[in-house]
Design a protein around this motif. Structure first.
Motif, PDB file in Angstrom:
ATOM      1  N   ASP A  14     -35.883  24.543  40.654  1.00 38.66           N
ATOM      2  CA  ASP A  14     -35.125  25.140  39.551  1.00 38.66           C
ATOM      3  C   ASP A  14     -34.589  26.504  40.005  1.00 38.66           C
ATOM      4  O   ASP A  14     -35.274  27.253  40.700  1.00 38.66           O
ATOM      5  N   GLY A  15     -33.336  26.785  39.643  1.00 39.36           N
ATOM      6  CA  GLY A  15     -32.738  28.078  39.997  1.00 39.36           C
ATOM      7  C   GLY A  15     -32.274  28.164  41.443  1.00 39.36           C
ATOM      8  O   GLY A  15     -32.004  29.251  41.951  1.00 39.36           O
ATOM      9  N   SER A  16     -32.160  27.019  42.123  1.00 36.71           N
ATOM     10  CA  SER A  16     -31.760  27.068  43.535  1.00 36.71           C
ATOM     11  C   SER A  16     -30.236  27.105  43.703  1.00 36.71           C
ATOM     12  O   SER A  16     -29.748  27.152  44.828  1.00 36.71           O
ATOM     13  N   ALA A 137     -35.675  32.399  43.134  1.00 35.46           N
ATOM     14  CA  ALA A 137     -35.043  31.418  42.240  1.00 35.46           C
ATOM     15  C   ALA A 137     -35.382  31.717  40.779  1.00 35.46           C
ATOM     16  O   ALA A 137     -34.513  31.698  39.904  1.00 35.46           O
ATOM     17  N   LEU A 138     -36.643  32.036  40.532  1.00 38.91           N
ATOM     18  CA  LEU A 138     -37.052  32.286  39.141  1.00 38.91           C
ATOM     19  C   LEU A 138     -36.457  33.593  38.622  1.00 38.91           C
ATOM     20  O   LEU A 138     -36.132  33.694  37.443  1.00 38.91           O
ATOM     21  N   ALA A 139     -36.281  34.573  39.535  1.00 40.55           N
ATOM     22  CA  ALA A 139     -35.641  35.827  39.108  1.00 40.55           C
ATOM     23  C   ALA A 139     -34.205  35.528  38.658  1.00 40.55           C
ATOM     24  O   ALA A 139     -33.715  36.079  37.675  1.00 40.55           O
ATOM     25  N   ARG A 140     -33.557  34.596  39.365  1.00 37.42           N
ATOM     26  CA  ARG A 140     -32.173  34.233  38.999  1.00 37.42           C
ATOM     27  C   ARG A 140     -32.098  33.615  37.611  1.00 37.42           C
ATOM     28  O   ARG A 140     -31.160  33.844  36.874  1.00 37.42           O
ATOM     29  N   ILE A 141     -33.096  32.783  37.278  1.00 43.17           N
ATOM     30  CA  ILE A 141     -32.985  32.090  35.981  1.00 43.17           C
ATOM     31  C   ILE A 141     -33.735  32.842  34.882  1.00 43.17           C
ATOM     32  O   ILE A 141     -33.807  32.364  33.763  1.00 43.17           O
ATOM     33  N   TYR A 150     -41.058  23.420  33.513  1.00 48.72           N
ATOM     34  CA  TYR A 150     -41.374  23.445  34.936  1.00 48.72           C
ATOM     35  C   TYR A 150     -41.101  24.796  35.596  1.00 48.72           C
ATOM     36  O   TYR A 150     -41.367  24.973  36.764  1.00 48.72           O
ATOM     37  N   GLU A 151     -40.515  25.740  34.837  1.00 49.62           N
ATOM     38  CA  GLU A 151     -40.014  26.960  35.468  1.00 49.62           C
ATOM     39  C   GLU A 151     -41.085  28.050  35.581  1.00 49.62           C
ATOM     40  O   GLU A 151     -40.986  29.102  34.961  1.00 49.62           O
ATOM     41  N   GLN A 152     -42.115  27.781  36.377  1.00 50.63           N
ATOM     42  CA  GLN A 152     -43.175  28.758  36.616  1.00 50.63           C
ATOM     43  C   GLN A 152     -43.427  28.856  38.115  1.00 50.63           C
ATOM     44  O   GLN A 152     -43.293  27.861  38.826  1.00 50.63           O
ATOM     45  N   GLN A 156     -43.330  25.952  40.965  1.00 53.55           N
ATOM     46  CA  GLN A 156     -42.134  25.899  41.826  1.00 53.55           C
ATOM     47  C   GLN A 156     -42.494  26.027  43.306  1.00 53.55           C
ATOM     48  O   GLN A 156     -41.809  25.489  44.167  1.00 53.55           O
ATOM     49  N   THR A 157     -43.595  26.727  43.597  1.00 54.63           N
ATOM     50  CA  THR A 157     -44.047  26.825  44.992  1.00 54.63           C
ATOM     51  C   THR A 157     -44.490  25.447  45.485  1.00 54.63           C
ATOM     52  O   THR A 157     -44.153  25.019  46.598  1.00 54.63           O
ATOM     53  N   GLN A 158     -45.207  24.729  44.636  1.00 54.04           N
ATOM     54  CA  GLN A 158     -45.635  23.370  45.011  1.00 54.04           C
ATOM     55  C   GLN A 158     -44.436  22.425  45.140  1.00 54.04           C
ATOM     56  O   GLN A 158     -44.394  21.553  46.001  1.00 54.04           O
ATOM     57  N   ILE A 159     -43.447  22.654  44.281  1.00 53.82           N
ATOM     58  CA  ILE A 159     -42.227  21.832  44.322  1.00 53.82           C
ATOM     59  C   ILE A 159     -41.538  21.988  45.689  1.00 53.82           C
ATOM     60  O   ILE A 159     -41.164  21.021  46.339  1.00 53.82           O
ATOM     61  N   ARG A 160     -41.443  23.249  46.124  1.00 49.27           N
ATOM     62  CA  ARG A 160     -40.779  23.505  47.410  1.00 49.27           C
ATOM     63  C   ARG A 160     -41.543  22.828  48.552  1.00 49.27           C
ATOM     64  O   ARG A 160     -40.942  22.198  49.425  1.00 49.27           O
ATOM     65  N   GLU A 161     -42.863  22.949  48.511  1.00 47.03           N
ATOM     66  CA  GLU A 161     -43.681  22.321  49.570  1.00 47.03           C
ATOM     67  C   GLU A 161     -43.485  20.814  49.589  1.00 47.03           C
ATOM     68  O   GLU A 161     -43.391  20.190  50.638  1.00 47.03           O
TER      69      GLU A 161
END
Ligand code: TYD
Length: 202
Positions: A14-16, A137-141, A150-152, A156-161
């Motif tokens: 999210d926010g990418s 990314a989260l700073a952007r959104i 999902y925006e935590q 989001q770190t686990q999502i990236r991994e």
């Protein structure tokens, strides 16, 4: 597994910045042979999914996994859907697809259900992964009025991994995978994306 030629998917946390880039592509390319679309879709089912993500109302993660897969099935197979358009020579660029389910629902309801729900869907020929540090990314959104569940940061770190872990499997299945440094400015990312599209003759 079938690979759909002319089918390109943008993926990332999210926010990418995927959606911003898709808007820029839509402004730049006005040809009728290009369809820019997204999942969840804007169908009643897709709208219902977004409503669930943005509301206090919760459903079981497995239910959500099935709703995403049902929305995807319609997106692919309905008249004028992804398959029909690709087979008549149009290029389709889709914001999120199977990998989003394997990554997000893989985290919320385990690996096996999203894998089995999505195993028969065709694969895109190109996956563009928008990679960015989740904090940025989260700073952007941060200014968005409506956030989804999902925006935590930890999530989001686990999502990236998970994206980074799963992408090589898709390369093995025959999809072309490109990672874009989504931390760059909108203009820089746009240049990179445009080069990729030129390379794909779009
Ligand atoms: P989207 O509206 O694209 O959100 P964003 O622009 O913030 O990325 O998608 C809504 C959310 O749906 C997003 O957090 C990712 C999630 N999602 C899944 O969990 N599984 C899926 O299969 C898809 C397509 C999206």
């Amino acid at each position: 597994m079938t690979i759909l030629p002319n089918f390109i998917v943008f993926e990332g946390g999210d926010g990418s910045g995927r959606t911003t880039q898709l808007q820029l592509i839509a402004e730049y390319h006005t040809t009728k042979k290009l369809w820019i679309t997204a999942e969840p879709t804007d169908s009643p089912l897709g709208c219902f999914i977004r409503e669930l993500l943005h509301s206090e109302l919760t459903v079981q993660p497995e239910t959500l996994a099935m709703l995403f897969a049902a929305d995807r099935h319609e997106h692919l197979y309905a008249p004028n859907g992804i398959i029909e358009r690709c087979s008549r020579g149009e290029t389709v660029i889709c914001d999120r697809y199977i990998l989003s389910s394997l990554v997000y629902q893989g985290l919320t309801c385990g690996e096996s259900l999203p894998v089995s729900l999505n195993k028969n869907f065709p694969l895109p020929s190109l996956i563009v992964f928008f990679d960015i540090d989740p904090a940025q990314a989260l700073a952007r959104i941060g200014n968005r009025l409506v956030k989804d569940s999902y925006e935590q940061y930890a999530f989001q770190t686990q999502i990236r991994e998970r994206y980074r872990r799963l992408l090589p499997h898709y390369a093995k299945k025959g999809c072309c995978i490109t990672t874009v440094n989504a931390a760059e400015t909108v203009e820089e990312v746009q240049k990179t994306v445009q080069k990729l599209l030129n390379h794909a003759s779009i």
